[in-house]
Write an enzyme that holds these catalytic residues in place. Structure first.
Site, PDB file in Angstrom:
ATOM      1  N   GLU A 140       0.847  -1.189   0.000  1.00 43.45           N
ATOM      2  CA  GLU A 140       0.000   0.000   0.000  1.00 43.45           C
ATOM      3  C   GLU A 140       0.880   1.236   0.000  1.00 43.45           C
ATOM      4  O   GLU A 140       1.798   1.330   0.801  1.00 43.45           O
ATOM      5  CB  GLU A 140      -0.917   0.025   1.230  1.00 43.45           C
ATOM      6  CG  GLU A 140      -1.935   1.153   1.153  1.00 43.45           C
ATOM      7  CD  GLU A 140      -2.927   1.156   2.307  1.00 43.45           C
ATOM      8  OE1 GLU A 140      -3.741   2.084   2.355  1.00 43.45           O
ATOM      9  OE2 GLU A 140      -2.882   0.244   3.153  1.00 43.45           O
ATOM     10  N   GLY A 280       3.155   2.179  10.437  1.00 45.07           N
ATOM     11  CA  GLY A 280       2.981   1.516  11.718  1.00 45.07           C
ATOM     12  C   GLY A 280       2.678   0.045  11.544  1.00 45.07           C
ATOM     13  O   GLY A 280       3.236  -0.803  12.236  1.00 45.07           O
ATOM     14  N   ALA A 281       1.803  -0.260  10.592  1.00 46.55           N
ATOM     15  CA  ALA A 281       1.422  -1.641  10.332  1.00 46.55           C
ATOM     16  C   ALA A 281       0.587  -1.669   9.060  1.00 46.55           C
ATOM     17  O   ALA A 281       0.152  -0.633   8.563  1.00 46.55           O
ATOM     18  CB  ALA A 281       0.640  -2.228  11.499  1.00 46.55           C
ATOM     19  N   MET A 282       0.342  -2.874   8.553  1.00 50.37           N
ATOM     20  CA  MET A 282      -0.396  -3.033   7.301  1.00 50.37           C
ATOM     21  C   MET A 282      -1.359  -4.202   7.404  1.00 50.37           C
ATOM     22  O   MET A 282      -1.002  -5.284   7.859  1.00 50.37           O
ATOM     23  CB  MET A 282       0.591  -3.244   6.152  1.00 50.37           C
ATOM     24  CG  MET A 282      -0.069  -3.389   4.791  1.00 50.37           C
ATOM     25  SD  MET A 282      -1.069  -1.936   4.392  1.00 50.37           S
ATOM     26  CE  MET A 282      -2.296  -2.672   3.322  1.00 50.37           C
ATOM     27  N   GLU A 283      -2.591  -3.973   6.940  1.00 48.41           N
ATOM     28  CA  GLU A 283      -3.697  -4.908   7.165  1.00 48.41           C
ATOM     29  C   GLU A 283      -3.837  -5.991   6.114  1.00 48.41           C
ATOM     30  O   GLU A 283      -4.927  -6.568   5.955  1.00 48.41           O
ATOM     31  CB  GLU A 283      -5.014  -4.122   7.224  1.00 48.41           C
ATOM     32  CG  GLU A 283      -5.494  -3.527   5.892  1.00 48.41           C
ATOM     33  CD  GLU A 283      -5.059  -2.103   5.642  1.00 48.41           C
ATOM     34  OE1 GLU A 283      -5.662  -1.421   4.795  1.00 48.41           O
ATOM     35  OE2 GLU A 283      -4.095  -1.665   6.304  1.00 48.41           O
ATOM     36  N   ASN A 284      -2.793  -6.323   5.382  1.00 51.70           N
ATOM     37  CA  ASN A 284      -2.879  -7.351   4.338  1.00 51.70           C
ATOM     38  C   ASN A 284      -3.755  -8.531   4.774  1.00 51.70           C
ATOM     39  O   ASN A 284      -3.625  -9.020   5.887  1.00 51.70           O
ATOM     40  CB  ASN A 284      -1.486  -7.898   4.024  1.00 51.70           C
ATOM     41  CG  ASN A 284      -0.439  -6.817   3.978  1.00 51.70           C
ATOM     42  OD1 ASN A 284      -0.468  -5.957   3.115  1.00 51.70           O
ATOM     43  ND2 ASN A 284       0.482  -6.855   4.929  1.00 51.70           N
ATOM     44  N   HIS A 316      -6.595  -1.772  15.181  1.00 54.01           N
ATOM     45  CA  HIS A 316      -6.826  -1.057  13.924  1.00 54.01           C
ATOM     46  C   HIS A 316      -6.651  -1.985  12.725  1.00 54.01           C
ATOM     47  O   HIS A 316      -7.520  -2.055  11.843  1.00 54.01           O
ATOM     48  CB  HIS A 316      -5.857   0.125  13.828  1.00 54.01           C
ATOM     49  CG  HIS A 316      -6.008   0.938  12.588  1.00 54.01           C
ATOM     50  ND1 HIS A 316      -6.802   2.064  12.519  1.00 54.01           N
ATOM     51  CD2 HIS A 316      -5.468   0.792  11.340  1.00 54.01           C
ATOM     52  CE1 HIS A 316      -6.749   2.575  11.312  1.00 54.01           C
ATOM     53  NE2 HIS A 316      -5.942   1.813  10.564  1.00 54.01           N
ATOM     54  N   GLU A 317      -5.527  -2.695  12.688  1.00 47.14           N
ATOM     55  CA  GLU A 317      -5.276  -3.542  11.530  1.00 47.14           C
ATOM     56  C   GLU A 317      -6.232  -4.727  11.472  1.00 47.14           C
ATOM     57  O   GLU A 317      -6.650  -5.138  10.392  1.00 47.14           O
ATOM     58  CB  GLU A 317      -3.823  -4.025  11.534  1.00 47.14           C
ATOM     59  CG  GLU A 317      -2.779  -2.914  11.604  1.00 47.14           C
ATOM     60  CD  GLU A 317      -2.956  -1.844  10.543  1.00 47.14           C
ATOM     61  OE1 GLU A 317      -3.542  -2.114   9.479  1.00 47.14           O
ATOM     62  OE2 GLU A 317      -2.503  -0.711  10.780  1.00 47.14           O
ATOM     63  N   GLU A 339      -9.784   4.298   6.288  1.00 47.60           N
ATOM     64  CA  GLU A 339      -8.915   4.719   7.384  1.00 47.60           C
ATOM     65  C   GLU A 339      -9.657   5.540   8.446  1.00 47.60           C
ATOM     66  O   GLU A 339      -9.486   5.311   9.641  1.00 47.60           O
ATOM     67  CB  GLU A 339      -7.718   5.499   6.853  1.00 47.60           C
ATOM     68  CG  GLU A 339      -6.802   4.674   5.972  1.00 47.60           C
ATOM     69  CD  GLU A 339      -6.184   3.465   6.678  1.00 47.60           C
ATOM     70  OE1 GLU A 339      -6.317   3.357   7.917  1.00 47.60           O
ATOM     71  OE2 GLU A 339      -5.584   2.633   5.985  1.00 47.60           O
TER      72      GLU A 339
END
Length: 876
Positions: A140, A280-284, A316-317, A339
């Site tokens: 992303e 911070g992080a990624m929701e794959n 969140h993720e 988001e």
């Protein structure tokens, strides 16, 4: 990410545009895809220096597309090794600005492409890159095009089947999206795994990880009885620090079922912690990749704030599984669709897990520190932007935090039950689709029986609304009249009347008892409105925008006495906090501008708070904190950092001296026992650190020794960092000893070492600029790790008195860093432009120096479009 290349059959004349000529993408120009890709098969032959990627794409022409439109597959720094169409070698292709163009006839084809990439040289950390001996991805917003040629846009939803093969010694763990369907050994000490993700997803949600990892393994049983395997993958030595993240994951899964009715939809959920990560992080889908700072924690290395951050980011993720993955964005202009909504969800979750009042204070403080200045500066944009040159520049506080406030206002206007009906309809109606912000609002209207037509202006209006409130009282009729007006200020323009829909939680307090007859939700939806309240025998005290029900700037005629009264009597915790902050802010801004102001009433309000034994200690710590220097600057027409710092330090010193005995008593009462994450233990640690800072502010002879003793005796990072923060501003010899001891203890822990860099960058000592320069040459500093860059340079830009040194040395330092970093990581480099971009707000001398620093960056050859877009807008 976010030159003339020789093809198999011709020389291309279409080079990528110079950054100064970067193409502007506009929302109004959106067109549906000409081709879809319902099925994707990927084969990875993994290696740190060479990875071969073979893609097999089932491409189908859209029924609405023109027949002659070619298949365009986005690429970034890729060159095809081979191209096949329907099983035959294909040479009729060209590269245009990195994208592969194939003029295909017919309605459907099988396209096979082979590329070779070098993860070890991918310093952008976008696409497939190497990090500490492992391979991982970040796609992303537009990183997938750095892995293989593909229509890299969020409205192309595909089912992915992935085969990965690599060295079993180097990469014993092979992970991808979805569920693992098969695995085995291969020749030459290699092994392979196959993964299938049954849910259609856009390419930005693709993820792959290969490395030598171990897992904290657990499980969660969904409300329908399905058992889900949970894994948090880390390097071997980090395994003991994953317990808090696992608890947060399970709490998140349970909460999403209870509050939103959303159940997890795969058999497996994996999280991987990565050291080198831009975000911070990624929701794959099914394989979340996290910056390690949002996974690893124990009391020795993590502060209470770190524990909170992990809980919030994990939530969140995970929540993105529905608000972002199952329903995704049609295009990147709709980014707040996922988001803003998901930030609201994670904020609500964290509030339910802890303190509603403290969480709201934290969220508003972040909004005011990051988003309000954005709204007031040259980079202002609506939560749904209208144009961009580089999409990574719109991962902003406006899209995320203001977007969350817009969702919160919907919740306030509709009520919890109707809001839930709206979200249920949204998820059901658009499951498996790429949706828009309009789709969300219409679903909320239809499901929640609401009229949000006028409310939609929040999606298209930049700037923070200013609401003026004036309360009058007629003693004869016993009527109080509240007159409200609203304006929205565009950047650099005079504020104009507006008709935003602004929900304002309001109460009128009795001036004697502090009680009220109930809270009302007033809806301001005209440029000017009046509201009347009967039965008011005395002039009431106005409590408005309680709980910060709308993201606005409130201007009222409340006197210092009324603010002090609210800071003591208001039953809404946020309103009470807000009144104290406003009282302090009014006094300090008056001092900076030379306007007479009553300091005694501020001292009385602080004294009343310190004497109120009914106040929760964590809330008391928030209540007596002074507004930040940055926030004070935002309240002024012209910012003078030195004058603000001097006024704030004087008030802090006066409070510290006048209430030193109370601070010392509270400090002693908050002496920690055995470490715990209970609310009471956390409150004690929080208030103890605040008291220590005030004792130091009193210039007491023993302040350094007290901080040094706390540092030496601490059994947790919250206490240790609190003490070190106090020592960081001092000249005392104990400062050097403590920093040396901290470094020697934690030099092998990258996340804790980041704190060591941060605290020195935030020091208010006169030699801080010199110290930051020295730290940039420290053996443990590296520009290749975004966390380390943010720790040193990002913290420095958040140090108003030193970043804004009148010499301009701080500005030049950041400009030189941006130029250097842009060549290897444009996305991270671009994040440092906004602090310079607010130059028009500062007094003339500093403004000129800031502008000069921006011009130096702009004049740099081969500047990335990430940085150039930010700089050009800041100078326009």
């Amino acid at each position: 990410m976010l030159d003339v290349q020789k093809t198999a059959n011709n020389e291309m004349a279409d080079a990528a545009p110079h950054p100064q000529e970067a193409r502007t993408i506009r929302r109004e120009d959106y067109r549906p895809p000409a081709w879809f890709v319902p099925e994707v098969h990927l084969d990875f032959q993994l290696g740190a220096e060479q990875t071969v990627v073979k893609s097999r794409l089932d491409v189908r022409r859209s029924k609405s597309a023109k027949y002659q439109e070619p298949l365009i597959l986005d690429g970034d720094d890729l060159l095809p090794v081979s191209v096949r169409v329907d099983g035959e070698s294909w040479t009729d292709w060209t590269l245009v600005e990195g994208a592969l163009h194939l003029p295909l006839t017919g309605a459907s084809h099988i396209v096979e492409i082979t590329v070779e990439i070098d993860p070890s040289t991918n310093t952008q950390l976008m696409g497939l890159y190497a990090s500490g001996g492992m391979l991982c991805t970040q796609c992303e917003a537009q990183g997938f095009r750095r892995i293989t040629f593909f229509p890299d846009r969020p409205d192309i939803l595909s089912r992915y089947t992935v085969r990965m093969e690599g060295s079993k010694a180097d990469y014993p763990v092979l992970l991808c999206n979805g569920d693992k369907t098969d695995a085995g050994d291969a020749d030459g000490g290699r092994h392979w795994a196959e993964w299938v993700d049954p849910w259609p997803k856009p390419s930005y949600l693709f993820a792959l990880v290969a490395g030598d990892l171990v897992a904290n393994n657990d499980s969660f049983t969904t409300r329908s009885g399905k058992e889900v395997e949970l894994n948090i993958w880390v390097r071997d030595g980090d395994l003991p620090r994953t317990g808090h993240a696992m608890k947060a994951l399970k709490d998140s899964m349970r909460w999403d079922e209870q509050v939103y009715g959303r159940e997890y939809d795969l058999q497996l959920f994996n999280i991987v912690a990565v050291s080198d990560f831009n975000m911070g992080a990624m929701e794959n889908k099914g394989l979340n990749i996290f910056n390690s700072r949002y996974i690893l924690a124990d009391p020795e290395v993590a502060t209470d704030a770190d524990f909170d951050g992990i809980e919030g980011v994990v939530a969140h993720e995970y929540f993105h599984n529905w608000s972002g993955n199952r329903v995704t964005c049609r295009d990147w202009f709709q980014l707040s669709l996922k988001e803003g909504f998901t930030v609201f969800r994670d904020q609500s979750f964290s509030a339910d897990m802890g303190s509603q009042a403290l969480k709201r204070i934290e969220d508003v403080r972040i909004l005011r520190a990051a988003q309000f200045p954005e709204d007031a500066g040259p980079l202002a944009h609506p939560i749904r932007p209208e144009s961009y040159q580089e999409i990574s520049n719109f991962y902003t506080a406006t899209v995320y935090n203001k977007g969350a406030e817009v969702i919160r206002m919907m919740h306030s206007l509709m009520g919890a039950d109707r809001f839930r009906k709206g979200t249920d309809l949204y998820f059901d109606r658009h499951d498996g689709e790429a949706a828009t912000c309009e789709d969300f609002v219409v679903a909320m209207e239809d499901g929640g029986d609401a009229d949000l037509r006028q409310f939609r202006s929040w999606y298209e209006t930049p700037g923070t609304p200013k609401v003026s409130a004036r309360l009058s009282h007629d003693p004869q009729s016993g009527t109080a009249t509240l007159n409200l007006s609203q304006q929205v200020a565009r950047t650099g323009e005079k504020p104009e009347p507006s008709q935003m829909v602004i929900p304002l939680r309001t109460a009128l307090l009795d001036p004697d008892s502090g009680e009220h007859e109930g809270e009302e939700l007033l809806v301001l939806d005209k440029p000017e409105q009046s509201f009347q309240f009967e039965g008011q025998t005395e002039h009431p005290i106005l409590s408005i925008n309680r709980g910060f029900s709308a993201p606005i700037i409130m201007e009222s005629s409340q006197t210092p006495e009324e603010l002090a009264f609210l800071s003591t009597h208001d039953d809404d915790p946020f309103a009470r906090f807000e009144a104290m902050q406003q009282l302090m802010t009014n006094y300090l801004t008056a001092r900076v501008t030379g306007t007479p102001a009553d300091r005694d009433i501020v001292l009385q309000a602080v004294g009343a708070a310190l004497s109120d034994e009914s106040i929760d200690r964590a809330f008391l710590a928030e209540l007596i904190l002074l507004p930040s220097e940055a926030f004070l600057g935002d309240q002024m027409v012209v910012v003078d950092p030195e004058a603000i710092h001097e006024a704030r330090e004087k008030l802090r010193g006066k409070i510290a001296v006048q209430f030193e005995r109370k601070f010392r008593r509270l400090y002693a009462q908050c002496t920690p026992g055995e470490f715990s994450l209970s609310a009471e233990a956390r409150a004690n640690r929080k208030l103890r650190n605040v008291c220590l800072a005030y004792i130091a502010g009193s210039q007491a002879d023993d302040a350094a020794a007290l901080a040094s003793d706390q540092f030496a005796d601490a059994d947790n990072m919250t206490a240790k960092q609190g003490a070190l923060s106090v020592l960081s501003h001092m000249e005392d010899k104990d400062r050097g000893w403590a920093f040396d001891d901290f470094y020697n203890t934690y030099r092998d822990n990258a996340l804790v070492l980041d704190k060591w860099f941060t605290l020195q960058s935030l020091s208010q000592r006169g030699d801080t600029v010199k110290r930051v320069k020295a730290l940039a040459g420290h053996p443990d500093f590296t520009m290749s790790n975004p966390n380390r860059v943010r720790a040193l340079y990002g913290s420095f830009t958040a140090n108003p008195v030193r970043f804004h040194d009148a010499s301009g040395e701080g500005y030049r330092l950041i400009a030189d860093m941006v130029i250097h970093l842009d060549a290897q990581n444009p996305q991270t480099a671009a994040r440092f432009i906004p602090p310079l971009g607010r130059w028009r707000r500062y007094e003339r001398g500093r403004a000129e120096l800031m502008r000069t620093a921006l011009e130096k960056i702009a004049a740099t050859p081969d500047l990335s479009k990430d940085v150039m877009e930010q700089v050009s807008k800041s100078l326009a």
